[in-house]
Design an enzyme around this catalytic site. Structure first.
Site, PDB file in Angstrom:
ATOM      1  N   ALA A 119       8.872   0.837  -4.066  1.00 15.24           N
ATOM      2  CA  ALA A 119       7.506   1.061  -3.580  1.00 15.24           C
ATOM      3  C   ALA A 119       6.996   2.448  -3.983  1.00 15.24           C
ATOM      4  O   ALA A 119       7.785   3.397  -4.040  1.00 15.24           O
ATOM      5  CB  ALA A 119       7.466   0.914  -2.064  1.00 15.24           C
ATOM      6  N   PRO A 120       5.707   2.556  -4.303  1.00 10.70           N
ATOM      7  CA  PRO A 120       4.667   1.522  -4.215  1.00 10.70           C
ATOM      8  C   PRO A 120       4.577   0.596  -5.430  1.00 10.70           C
ATOM      9  O   PRO A 120       3.685  -0.241  -5.493  1.00 10.70           O
ATOM     10  CB  PRO A 120       3.388   2.348  -4.081  1.00 10.70           C
ATOM     11  CG  PRO A 120       3.681   3.601  -4.833  1.00 10.70           C
ATOM     12  CD  PRO A 120       5.142   3.883  -4.588  1.00 10.70           C
ATOM     13  N   GLY A 121       5.478   0.773  -6.418  1.00  8.39           N
ATOM     14  CA  GLY A 121       5.564  -0.203  -7.499  1.00  8.39           C
ATOM     15  C   GLY A 121       5.168   0.279  -8.879  1.00  8.39           C
ATOM     16  O   GLY A 121       5.200  -0.500  -9.835  1.00  8.39           O
ATOM     17  N   ASP A 149      15.590   5.335  -8.110  1.00  8.70           N
ATOM     18  CA  ASP A 149      14.646   6.439  -7.901  1.00  8.70           C
ATOM     19  C   ASP A 149      14.667   6.744  -6.406  1.00  8.70           C
ATOM     20  O   ASP A 149      13.853   6.227  -5.648  1.00  8.70           O
ATOM     21  CB  ASP A 149      13.255   6.032  -8.384  1.00  8.70           C
ATOM     22  CG  ASP A 149      12.261   7.180  -8.299  1.00  8.70           C
ATOM     23  OD1 ASP A 149      12.611   8.285  -8.736  1.00  8.70           O
ATOM     24  OD2 ASP A 149      11.149   6.968  -7.790  1.00  8.70           O
ATOM     25  N   CYS A 188      12.207  13.098  -7.279  1.00  6.47           N
ATOM     26  CA  CYS A 188      11.109  14.033  -7.503  1.00  6.47           C
ATOM     27  C   CYS A 188      11.464  15.365  -6.834  1.00  6.47           C
ATOM     28  O   CYS A 188      10.627  16.020  -6.224  1.00  6.47           O
ATOM     29  CB  CYS A 188       9.777  13.481  -7.000  1.00  6.47           C
ATOM     30  SG  CYS A 188       9.744  13.017  -5.268  1.00  6.47           S
TER      31      CYS A 188
END
Length: 211
Positions: free
Chosen positions: A34-36, A98, A151
């Site tokens: 998400a969010p994709g 991720d 991130c």
């Protein structure tokens, strides 16, 4: 109007860079999807994409994103990526983890992180990151690729997690790669830094499962 029609979309430069280093193939797992955005980006590189998401309302965001962009090869599964699922064992040509992180690389977009993030949060995130990477590594086919990204620009969430993973999983090796976005080579993987990488603060490392 064209955005709503799926003619184009927006994605951060760091996310685009991570997607750019992932090779194509038949089946991809995006383990924290998400969010994709990454699932949609990579849907053009793979015949099918499976997108895992823990929370049902966020899983719907992926479905909406894929629908808007006309990507019919994305399957969304609501499940916890820290928990190994035997049904997915050695199923995928590539797996992207991720992982949830401190967000220290995107402070300019989320300044509240500086006020609300505590050192103890990093330790908790490290536990989640390692669990996701270890569980999802088992879904990679022999000879397949595994990617770990965040991130964050903190070594504790990046190189340290990757080093721990390699110590505990001798059937994987690190694999070097190139990326057009300026970056800094880390002990393992590469780090995109805001002053080098057009404002992006991200990390990505590539592993390959031994045949």
């Amino acid at each position: 109007e064209d955005f709503d029609k799926g003619v184009y979309t927006f994605q951060s430069i760091g996310s685009v860079a991570i997607c750019s280093v992932i090779g194509g193939g038949e089946k991809l797992l995006d383990a924290c999807a998400a969010p994709g955005g990454k699932s949609v980006n990579l849907a053009d590189k793979f015949q099918s994409v499976t997108a895992f998401e823990l929370h049902a309302h966020r899983a719907e965001l992926i479905k909406d994103y894929a629908r808007r962009m006309g990507k019919e090869n994305i399957t969304v599964v609501c499940r916890d990526s820290t928990v190994f699922g035997e049904q997915y064992s050695q199923t995928f040509d590539a797996v992207l983890c991720d992982c949830p992180c401190s967000g220290s690389g995107v402070l300019k977009d989320n300044p509240d992180i500086k006020l609300n993030r505590k050192e103890s949060d990093i330790l908790s995130l490290n536990d989640t990151q390692s669990k996701i990477l270890n569980a999802c590594s088992k879904y990679v086919k022999a000879g397949g690729e595994l990617y770990y990204s965040t991130c964050s620009v903190l070594k504790a969430e990046n190189e340290n997690i990757c080093q721990k993973f390699l110590r505990e999983n001798p059937d994987f090796t690190e694999e070097k790669f190139s990326c057009e976005l300026p970056h800094e080579n880390s002990a393992l993987g590469v780090t995109f830094l805001p002053h080098l990488s057009l404002g992006a603060g991200f990390f990505v490392c590539k592993f390959r499962r031994k045949s």
